[in-house]
Enzyme design. Sequence first.
Site, PDB file in Angstrom:
ATOM      1  N   SER A 269       0.831  -1.375  -0.115  1.00 36.99           N
ATOM      2  CA  SER A 269       0.004  -0.113  -0.189  1.00 36.99           C
ATOM      3  C   SER A 269       0.860   1.261  -0.098  1.00 36.99           C
ATOM      4  O   SER A 269       1.857   1.541  -0.837  1.00 36.99           O
ATOM      5  CB  SER A 269      -0.979  -0.138   1.199  1.00 36.99           C
TER       6      SER A 269
ATOM      7  N   ASP B 294      -9.827  -4.643  -4.826  1.00 34.60           N
ATOM      8  CA  ASP B 294      -9.235  -3.731  -3.945  1.00 34.60           C
ATOM      9  C   ASP B 294     -10.128  -2.537  -3.871  1.00 34.60           C
ATOM     10  O   ASP B 294     -10.355  -1.801  -5.049  1.00 34.60           O
ATOM     11  CB  ASP B 294      -7.900  -3.425  -4.369  1.00 34.60           C
TER      12      ASP B 294
ATOM     13  N   HIS C  40      -8.488  -4.681  -0.007  1.00 36.20           N
ATOM     14  CA  HIS C  40      -6.960  -3.892   0.320  1.00 36.20           C
ATOM     15  C   HIS C  40      -6.515  -4.521   1.460  1.00 36.20           C
ATOM     16  O   HIS C  40      -5.252  -4.939   1.155  1.00 36.20           O
ATOM     17  CB  HIS C  40      -7.241  -2.557   0.374  1.00 36.20           C
TER      18      HIS C  40
END
Length: 467
Positions: A206, A356, A388
């Site tokens: 991320s 996601d 995610h």
Amino acid sequence: MLNIKSIVSIAAAVLPLVSARPASLGTRAVLLPEDDPFYQAPITIDSSAPGTVLKSRKVATSFFGFIPNPVEAWQLLYRTNAVNGTAISAVTTVFVPTGAKTDRFVSFHTAYDGSSRDGKCDPSYNYQLGAPQEDIISSVEFLLLQAFLIDGYIVSAPDYEGPDAAFGAGRLEGTGVLDSIRAVQNFGSTLGLTTTTPAVVGYGYSGGAIATGWAAGLQPTYAPELNIKGWAQGGTPANLTGTTVFIDGTAFSGFLPQALVGLSSPSAYGATLEPKIDSIVTTEGASQIAFAEANCGVANLLQFPFKSVQSIEFQTEGDRILYDPVLAYALDQQLMGRFSNETPTAPVYLFHATSDEIIPYANASTLYNEWCGYGASVDFVTYANGGHATTEVLGFPGAFEFVNSAFAGTVASGCSQQTKLDSTLNPIALGAQLEPILVALLNALAAAGTQDANIKADVSNFAKTIT
């Protein structure tokens, strides 16, 4: 989110596995970076080379601020570069387990996703024993870092956003990572490294994948001397413009005010972007930006859910803001994989979920195509049943195995794709020694829910209470 009971039980399970190298540090107050003299660069910084160790100190680290982590740890203040090439400093925290592999280390890029100007979101601050846990994301990802320590790796975890918390400024973050690797290499004799050119593999998910991806792409030209063996990254925000459009007005729109703050920091694009934002922001927008300047990622998510930075309530240009040349330039500079001379030469493990809800799948698939078109070696793993947060958990065993393979030099060259339907973890996927880590991740997976259902519901329910 994990509750405090889960946090304590997870830390208690992991703690005995981490080989201790006790250090007598005494009692030291944990100061915010803005108040801690250690973080202040010396006047000689301009004359030093990128990666120079400016200061060093031993620190006591911990799980979630209050459970001691019995591993020797050092912090290094090192010189790196702002976007315009001027000298700035950053800190990396280096963890050294007993019996460590002394010819290599892992560069771990936690997703601290914060633009607080006082440094409260910095990993180096949150890792310290006694520090209030301002950034819960870094705190939880500390469990993943432990997997590498348990496996015998020295681990360096840099504050890659630099002294201004330039969240989202990928080029600055990439050089911040590469210069932290140089710093660890320069400090190697003290850390017990037995070679001046240690092998390195980087990991990030991320926000941490922004730093990882840019370090991977910039390394061949910015730091070609480094002995990089591979890069593992997931949930990669490779296109900030596309990500902005994707999450604006959703449960996760709170990432956007802090990204504006990060991009407009002095060491990033502040010279042009900050005056532009100041000229168009509304009273409400100014309030949200001020909040982002003072808080970390999760707090910002709870502050700005289902709101829009493209709204005239936030700034006067409304939905034309992304076409403004000043902002468009800053965002365009964060487009990963755009140029052939910004292509990784070390192998890459790239993983992403089709569902996601924060970073569009197209960010990863396009990056894969671009890098492969330029000759990179990329293994792209698609998770068909993750969100995610859950995909960081589901994808970690594969990323961990890649790290070991990259150090061994057994990663196949060329590009490949695979899709995984996994929605569960095998507790012994990484071997019996790391079973407690996998069990902890299973708990996190259950807390998040299928495709992050529980996380999305929690944010939505909170939003209802404040509107």
